[in-house]
Structure formats: C-alpha cells, structure tokens
Enzyme design. Structure first.
Site, PDB file in Angstrom:
ATOM      1  N   SER A 292     -23.990  32.217 -42.516  1.00  0.00           N
ATOM      2  CA  SER A 292     -23.401  31.152 -43.439  1.00  0.00           C
ATOM      3  C   SER A 292     -23.967  30.968 -44.670  1.00  0.00           C
ATOM      4  CB  SER A 292     -23.403  29.736 -42.596  1.00  0.00           C
ATOM      5  OG  SER A 292     -22.573  28.893 -43.195  1.00  0.00           O
ATOM      6  N   ASP A 463     -12.260  31.604 -38.562  1.00  0.00           N
ATOM      7  CA  ASP A 463     -13.101  30.929 -39.261  1.00  0.00           C
ATOM      8  C   ASP A 463     -12.654  30.454 -40.728  1.00  0.00           C
ATOM      9  OD1 ASP A 463     -15.745  30.051 -40.586  1.00  0.00           O
ATOM     10  OD2 ASP A 463     -16.777  31.885 -40.508  1.00  0.00           O
ATOM     11  N   HIS A 489     -16.899  29.814 -36.760  1.00  0.00           N
ATOM     12  CA  HIS A 489     -18.197  29.974 -37.685  1.00  0.00           C
ATOM     13  C   HIS A 489     -19.232  29.895 -36.843  1.00  0.00           C
ATOM     14  CE1 HIS A 489     -19.646  29.926 -41.697  1.00  0.00           C
ATOM     15  NE2 HIS A 489     -20.624  29.090 -41.438  1.00  0.00           N
TER      16      HIS A 489
END
Length: 540
Positions: A292, A463, A489
C-alpha cells in the site's frame, strides 16, 4: 445502547487502579455469597450437608452469570480468543511467539533529524540452531477454501542480467555536504557481506512493522519464509508511527513534529534507511517489498533518487496505491475531493484517528472487528470475506499506528487531481479540474517513468484503492504482474491462501533477482581451503 453502556464501563475500568477492581470483585463475591447464605438459611428444606451443597451449586451458577454480564471486571477478559499474537504488545513479542527471540532493533537518523526504528531478522531459526535441520520433517500441505481467479504477466527474463548491482560509493558519503548528516559520519565502518540476500519490508498507511507477523500460521508469514531460506530480513517503520516517534529536537506533542508528508518519506526516509542497511550488511543491493503506502513511498523515492535505483535490485509492490480513484461513499468522496484541506478542520494538524486506539482498548475484540469492517465497507467498499474471523481478531489489534494529518491530506490531494504528485503547499481555492482557463500553479508529479529498478506488482480486482490502468501507464516495462480477481486491499497481507497464491511468487522473484549466486561463487574462489586446491585465489 448496549455497546454504549459497555464502552462507558470499559472507559471507567481503564482508568481505575487494579487494586480498586480487585476490591470491587471481592465485594461482589462476598455480597452474592452472603445473599445465598441468607436464602439458604431461610429455606427450611435444606439442612446440614444438603444446605452446603445447595449453596455451592447456586454459587457456581451465579458467578458465571456475573462474569457474562460484566466481562470487563474478570481476569479471563484479558485472555486472547485466538492466540497470544492477539495481545502481543510489540514486534519483539510477536516474533518471540514464533520462536524468533533474536530480533534486532536499529535506529536510523534521517537528514532532517527524525529517528526511524528498524527491526531485523538476521537469520532463521534453523540457521541459529542446526539441530532443527536434523531428523525427518513432516511436509504439510494446505488447501485454501478460496479459489482465486488469477492472471500473470511474466517478463522476468527481460530483466535478469541487464541490471548489475552496484556497490555503494563510499566516496560520495565522504563528500562534504552541510545538509547530509552522513557527511559527518564517514568513519563508520562498512560491514562485510556474508552473501545472504537482503530484503526490506515496508508497511502501509496507519500501520507498523507488526503487520508482517500477524498471520495465524508460521508458514503464512512472509518474513519467516524468507528468513528460513537464508535471507537477511529488515522491517521499516515510517516516521511518526508507534516505533518511530523520536526526533533530535522536536517532540511529538508539538505541531512542527507532524509537518511531513509523502515528500519527506521519499526524499529522506527510504534513501537513508536503504543506505544504513547496505552499510550495515555490506550487501551491494537489496530487495524492497512494500504494501500500500509502502509501495507509494518506493515509487516516489525511486523516481527522484537515481542513485537509489542502483541499490534496490527489485521492487515488489503488494496492492500498490499511487492514484486511488476515491472513496466508496459518494457524499464523503465528493466532499473530500472538493477541498482536501477540510481534513485539517476535522483532525487538526498532528495525528489523525487517534480515537482508533481508544476504541480498540475499550471495546471487546469481536465488536472492534465489526467496527473496522463496517468502516472499511463504508469508505472503500471492502467486504473482508477473504479473511477468516480468527485472522481479523489478531490482525485488527495491530492495524493502527499513528501518522501525520498532512500525509492524509497529501493522499486526498492525489485523489482529487488523479495525479501521483508531490504535496501541494499552496492549494487552489477553485477546483483543479477547471475548464475556465489555465491553473495558477501545478504541483510537480513524481517522475515514475524514470525508475530503472525492475518492478513486480500484485493487485486485486476488488481493490478500490488500486487503479492499475493509470499506474501501469506511469511506469516503465514491468518485470512481473499478478492479478487476483476476488482479492481486496488487505487480502495481500492476511487473506486465506496467501501462502499459495502470493508468497511462492514473491520468493521466486527474490531468488531470481538476488545477487547471491554470483557473489557466493566469487567468495568460494577467494576462500582459503586448508585441504583444497585454491588458496587466496591461486593454485595451492
């Protein structure tokens, strides 16, 4: 109403000293026992031994009812529901749970004087204790209950052998530079590389290094798989999180401490961390694995630091977030896109969402899991269906770690413009996407097309924070891409079956781009053999 009552009681209990709680428990038990004793004495049908048995039976029934109604006042409430990872207090405690009691902690001073904490697993358990290699080991296979639809693009052969690892130039560090703290530390001795691949793991937004050790089985935790394969594994902690809240001159209580965004993480944090690791290990380069925001930090740092491209032999991006489309809820999304600076009015100028730790401490873990799931679904549309309930009970306890409000505003600026750009210090009052004419200023983009390091990307079709079309259009040719249709995610950290669908690919990539094989052969040629044919590179 019950949740509010429970939260209120837990809040009171959190600030009450333990001796007061013990006294309240004793009073409750004594009162119940006295009440039952009076009732039993007035009951003429119970005499002698029968009366005692009746009273003990009523106590066994009543006390559990009290514990059920007031679980926060009983010591069993502190017991984990899944395993001890749920209540582990630190990274070291989590590693020790799996038998890795040799974790190292390092401190890196950045050029702007922040002190960042690094954790390190220098070797695996079997390397520490060779006896673990003896004997037969049972091979256990596990099948995932989730069938993932995947697609893979493999261009590894186009990159292997093209990019040679470059040893860091120590003369560059010796060049006087007023702004570079390393110029005053040129006497630091460089480590001697032992030939082991070096891997750096970096967490996401509002997280810490603990996220890499949360999976319920040892074989599902990537750091342990890498360490047992002979890798030297390092863990980064972003400035401001629970492990990196130190500065040479500023205090976290001051607003000036939290004046940082992705810009500073790219300009200072990642380059200084990589330099420190390579100087400590003596390795020519390392493999970087980010999740991320950890991927955004690397994309930004590699794009503006050409020298860093020679020190990272491979960049593996898990759920890469550079240009998110926006939030799931249309009203919240439109409100934040209209003016990202409204975040400062909501959260102030220091750290956002500190109330998350407050609710984590006063709510029971199952209720806290429901709260996080509801929040993720409301903001991002995630369902969390690919993670087990037991996994959430453990992972969500280690999910939140502080960062700056300015970093959050930086992300909403990126969402608003649709460009992976630097922080806008003088944002426009009018919307960016104006058709009335030219804008008064345009924040500089991170030039990600200039990245020379090979890149591997893993992303999910569900996601909402990953826009692969925009991302891939801003990058050079990718070495490896894997798409999993059903994954969201957080699934690239804790999904069921991650040890089957992701970690084998990651390990193969690390092995393919690591300079270990070539260096090991060179070390072998130069090694002194007392009973061999080569000595100091010459025939014996």
């Amino acid at each position: 109403m019950f949740f509010f009552f429970e939260a209120l009681i837990r809040l009171m209990v959190m600030f009450i000293p333990q001796f007061v709680l013990r006294f309240i428990n004793q009073v409750i038990y004594a009162y119940v026992q006295r009440l039952l004793l009076l009732e039993s004495s007035s009951y003429t049908g119970c005499r002698g031994k029968g009366e005692v048995l009746w009273r003990e039976g009523m106590m066994k029934l009543t006390i559990p009812c009290i514990h059920s109604a007031f679980p926060w006042s009983h010591r069993n409430q502190s017991k984990p529901r899944v395993n001890k990872l749920e209540r582990a207090g630190s990274f070291e405690d989590m590693a020790r749970f799996w038998g890795y009691d040799f974790v190292e902690q390092h401190s890196v001073q950045t050029q702007d004087r922040y002190l960042l904490c690094l954790h390190r697993l220098p070797y695996g358990k079997r390397e520490k204790d060779p006896k673990m290699n003896s004997g037969k080991r049972r091979s256990r296979t596990r099948s995932s209950s989730i069938v993932a639809s995947t697609a893979v693009v493999d261009n590894i052969t186009n990159f292997i052998g093209v990019k040679e690892p470059v040893l860091p130039n120590l003369q560059d560090s010796a060049t006087p530079n007023f702004f570079d703290h390393r110029s005053r530390d040129v006497s630091r001795k460089r480590g001697v590389w032992n030939g082991k691949p070096v891997v750096l793991l970096n967490h996401g937004f509002l997280m810490s290094s603990e996220i890499w050790l949360c999976n319920l089985k040892e074989s599902e935790n990537l750091p342990f798989l890498l360490a047992e394969r002979g890798c030297d594994v390092w863990f980064a902690n972003a400035r401001g999180n629970k492990y990196s809240q130190q500065h040479m001159y500023k205090r976290p209580q001051s607003q000036s401490y939290w004046e940082f965004s992705l810009n500073e993480m790219a300009l200072y944090d990642l380059p200084d961390v990589v330099d420190y690791i390579l100087e400590t290990t003596g390795a020519p380069s390392l493999t970087y694995i980010g999740f991320s925001q950890g991927t955004a930090q690397a994309f930004a740092a590699l794009s503006i630091n050409p020298r860093l491209n020679d020190r990272i032999n491979l960049f593996i991006a898990l759920a890469p977030a550079t240009t998110p489309s926006g939030l799931h809820h249309p009203v919240i999304d439109a409100f934040v896109k209209a003016t990202p600076n409204v975040i400062y009015l909501l959260f102030g100028r220091k750290s956002p969402l500190q109330i998350a730790n407050f609710w984590r401490r006063i709510l029971s873990p199952p209720i806290f899991v429901k709260l996080i799931d509801m929040s993720c679904n409301f903001l991002f549309g995630w369902t969390g269906r690919n993670m087990s309930d037991a996994q959430k009970l453990v992972s969500y306890q280690h999910l939140y770690s502080p960062t700056s409000v300015k970093c959050l505003v930086h992300w909403f600026q990126i969402i608003r413009t649709g460009r992976f750009q630097m922080y806008d210090e003088i944002p426009n009052i009018l919307p960016y996407r104006s058709e009335q004419g030219a804008m008064d200023h345009i924040p500089q983009r991170f030039p990600t097309k200039q990245i020379k390091t090979p890149i591997a990307i893993f992303y999910g079709g569900s996601d909402s924070l990953v826009n692969f079309e925009v991302l891939s259009g801003d990058l050079p040719e990718l070495a490896y891409v894997k798409y999993i249709a059903e994954w969201e995610h957080l699934d690239f950290l804790w999904a069921e079956g991650i040890e089957l669908h992701v970690w084998p690919d990651v390990i193969r990539l690390v092995d393919s781009f690591s300079p270990t094989k070539e260096v090991k052969s060179e070390v072998f040629e130069k090694r002194v053999h007392t009973n061999g044919y080569v000595m100091n590179g010459q025939a014996a």
